[in-house]
Design a protein around this motif. Sequence first.
Motif, mmCIF file in Angstrom:
data_model
loop_
_atom_site.group_PDB
_atom_site.id
_atom_site.type_symbol
_atom_site.label_atom_id
_atom_site.label_comp_id
_atom_site.label_asym_id
_atom_site.label_seq_id
_atom_site.Cartn_x
_atom_site.Cartn_y
_atom_site.Cartn_z
ATOM 1 N N THR A 1 0.829 -1.201 0.000
ATOM 2 C CA THR A 1 0.000 0.000 0.000
ATOM 3 C C THR A 1 0.866 1.256 0.000
ATOM 4 N N ALA A 2 1.878 1.253 0.859
ATOM 5 C CA ALA A 2 2.756 2.421 0.961
ATOM 6 C C ALA A 2 3.532 2.636 -0.341
ATOM 7 N N LEU A 3 3.960 1.524 -0.944
ATOM 8 C CA LEU A 3 4.748 1.594 -2.178
ATOM 9 C C LEU A 3 3.962 2.245 -3.311
ATOM 10 N N ARG A 4 2.667 1.921 -3.362
ATOM 11 C CA ARG A 4 1.825 2.506 -4.420
ATOM 12 C C ARG A 4 1.740 4.019 -4.298
ATOM 13 N N GLY A 5 1.923 4.542 -3.078
ATOM 14 C CA GLY A 5 1.810 5.989 -2.890
ATOM 15 C C GLY A 5 3.146 6.702 -2.801
ATOM 16 N N ALA A 6 4.237 5.935 -2.892
ATOM 17 C CA ALA A 6 5.566 6.487 -2.586
ATOM 18 C C ALA A 6 6.010 7.604 -3.533
ATOM 19 N N ILE A 7 5.710 7.480 -4.816
ATOM 20 C CA ILE A 7 6.129 8.518 -5.769
ATOM 21 C C ILE A 7 5.381 9.821 -5.477
ATOM 22 N N ASP A 8 4.048 9.707 -5.330
ATOM 23 C CA ASP A 8 3.249 10.909 -5.082
ATOM 24 C C ASP A 8 3.639 11.598 -3.783
ATOM 25 N N LYS A 9 4.015 10.794 -2.783
ATOM 26 C CA LYS A 9 4.380 11.393 -1.501
ATOM 27 C C LYS A 9 5.854 11.769 -1.432
ATOM 28 N N ASP A 10 6.541 11.605 -2.562
ATOM 29 C CA ASP A 10 7.947 12.014 -2.661
ATOM 30 C C ASP A 10 8.833 11.309 -1.625
ATOM 31 N N GLU A 11 8.624 10.002 -1.482
ATOM 32 C CA GLU A 11 9.365 9.246 -0.463
ATOM 33 C C GLU A 11 10.644 8.594 -0.986
ATOM 34 N N PHE A 12 10.845 8.635 -2.298
ATOM 35 C CA PHE A 12 12.045 8.020 -2.876
ATOM 36 C C PHE A 12 13.168 9.035 -2.988
ATOM 37 N N GLU A 13 14.395 8.519 -2.925
ATOM 38 C CA GLU A 13 15.563 9.350 -3.223
ATOM 39 C C GLU A 13 16.595 8.491 -3.953
ATOM 40 N N VAL A 14 17.229 9.065 -4.939
ATOM 41 C CA VAL A 14 18.272 8.336 -5.658
ATOM 42 C C VAL A 14 19.622 8.636 -5.009
ATOM 43 N N TYR A 15 20.338 7.577 -4.633
ATOM 44 C CA TYR A 15 21.691 7.692 -4.112
ATOM 45 C C TYR A 15 22.676 7.355 -5.229
ATOM 46 N N TYR A 16 23.918 7.818 -5.064
ATOM 47 C CA TYR A 16 24.933 7.597 -6.099
ATOM 48 C C TYR A 16 26.170 6.966 -5.480
ATOM 49 N N GLN A 17 26.659 5.900 -6.133
ATOM 50 C CA GLN A 17 27.890 5.253 -5.660
ATOM 51 C C GLN A 17 28.934 5.323 -6.780
ATOM 52 N N GLN B 1 42.918 0.985 -12.439
ATOM 53 C CA GLN B 1 44.308 1.355 -12.683
ATOM 54 C C GLN B 1 44.787 2.508 -11.812
ATOM 55 N N ASN B 2 43.929 3.541 -11.642
ATOM 56 C CA ASN B 2 44.404 4.735 -10.940
ATOM 57 C C ASN B 2 43.403 5.350 -9.957
ATOM 58 N N GLY B 3 42.261 4.679 -9.778
ATOM 59 C CA GLY B 3 41.298 5.161 -8.795
ATOM 60 C C GLY B 3 40.496 6.395 -9.212
ATOM 61 N N VAL B 4 40.655 6.815 -10.450
ATOM 62 C CA VAL B 4 39.908 7.986 -10.912
ATOM 63 C C VAL B 4 38.432 7.631 -11.113
ATOM 64 N N VAL B 5 37.557 8.418 -10.488
ATOM 65 C CA VAL B 5 36.117 8.150 -10.591
ATOM 66 C C VAL B 5 35.610 8.574 -11.970
ATOM 67 N N ILE B 6 35.010 7.625 -12.678
ATOM 68 C CA ILE B 6 34.551 7.927 -14.036
ATOM 69 C C ILE B 6 33.052 7.778 -14.203
ATOM 70 N N ALA B 7 32.396 7.182 -13.206
ATOM 71 C CA ALA B 7 30.957 6.953 -13.339
ATOM 72 C C ALA B 7 30.343 6.747 -11.962
ATOM 73 N N ALA B 8 29.010 6.622 -11.950
ATOM 74 C CA ALA B 8 28.308 6.353 -10.699
ATOM 75 C C ALA B 8 27.171 5.382 -10.990
ATOM 76 N N GLU B 9 26.784 4.614 -9.978
ATOM 77 C CA GLU B 9 25.561 3.824 -10.112
ATOM 78 C C GLU B 9 24.476 4.485 -9.277
ATOM 79 N N ALA B 10 23.293 4.617 -9.884
ATOM 80 C CA ALA B 10 22.140 5.170 -9.183
ATOM 81 C C ALA B 10 21.448 4.047 -8.417
#
Length: 280
Positions: A29-45, A51-60
Amino acid sequence: RSKAQGRSTFNLFNPSFTEQGMRQLQIETALRGAIDKDEFEVYYQPQAKAQNGVVIAAEALLRWHNDEIGKIGPAEFIPIAEEIGIISQIGEWVLKQVCQQIKAWQNKGHPPITVAVNIAPEQITNAEFPKLVQDLLEEYDISGNQLEIEITEGSFIDSPDKVKTNLYALKQIGARIAIDDFGTGYSNLSYLRKLPIDHLKIDQSFIRGMFSEDGNRQLIKTILSMSDNLGMQSIAEGVESQPQADFLHEGGCSIIQGYLLARPEPADDFEKHFLPTKEE
Ligand code: C2E
Ligand code: MG
Ligand code: MG
Ligand code: MG
């Protein structure tokens, strides 16, 4: 829990099932209303070059907080969203957020970064999906190679030809393609070879057991050289330690992702930690 069990496990006469069933119903029930109630957030990793640890991308990675239920991880709510038929709606919301974020970072003058988005089987088998992506790219005025589409091997089971058609259409508009959780599912290697795949993401279960279970290191090496033979690059997920990263780099792994670099974090934190400004 299998699909066949579904909601029929809700049984008033079995206390444990009742509790489980109640939580399930509450989440649905809560999931069906989650978008409208703005309960989601996208995190980035971040994802970095081995080779050198340079960050080139992220996963949402999607996060959900509901006032009554609290925080619930995607490993729990994504399967429920799939089961009740709202995963495409949620997935579309995530894609839109990501495109909006890419554009916002671009407007602030950061160099372009690619963001990988998890796409459910129901989305990638939908003939309208490439059009949806194309429309979003146009709406936010970003280029296709800033998006990476992550699908799992399981997406191929029911209608492999539909997925194939969609992947070629996505490639056509510049998007990158990754196979997530590689090594855990149905893998028809000769089929994979015919698809326009950029990245194989080695499942984190292999990385976790790297220095405990003997076989895993050989298995990882096998996947790394196979991915090379297929003309794809590999991404290791769940990398938590430097020895793991070193072993992967020596074996030819291109990109690493995991707590060693950072946990998934809100967009603003990710920006502060990993996006260079022009002055720097
Ligand atoms: P995934 O796509 O394989 O994502 C990797 C998971 O590993 C994420 O869990 C991430 O937080 C976690 N992780 C990353 N590095 C490490 C590490 O070093 N150690 C450990 N122990 N874990 C690490 P998360 O965020 O809980 O997501 C779980 C799964 O939920 C994802 O697995 C993906 O299948 C699904 N998911 C998340 N967001 C979405 C989404 O927007 N749409 C869809 N369809 N699925 C999503
Ligand atoms: Mg993923
Ligand atoms: Mg994965
Ligand atoms: Mg997964």
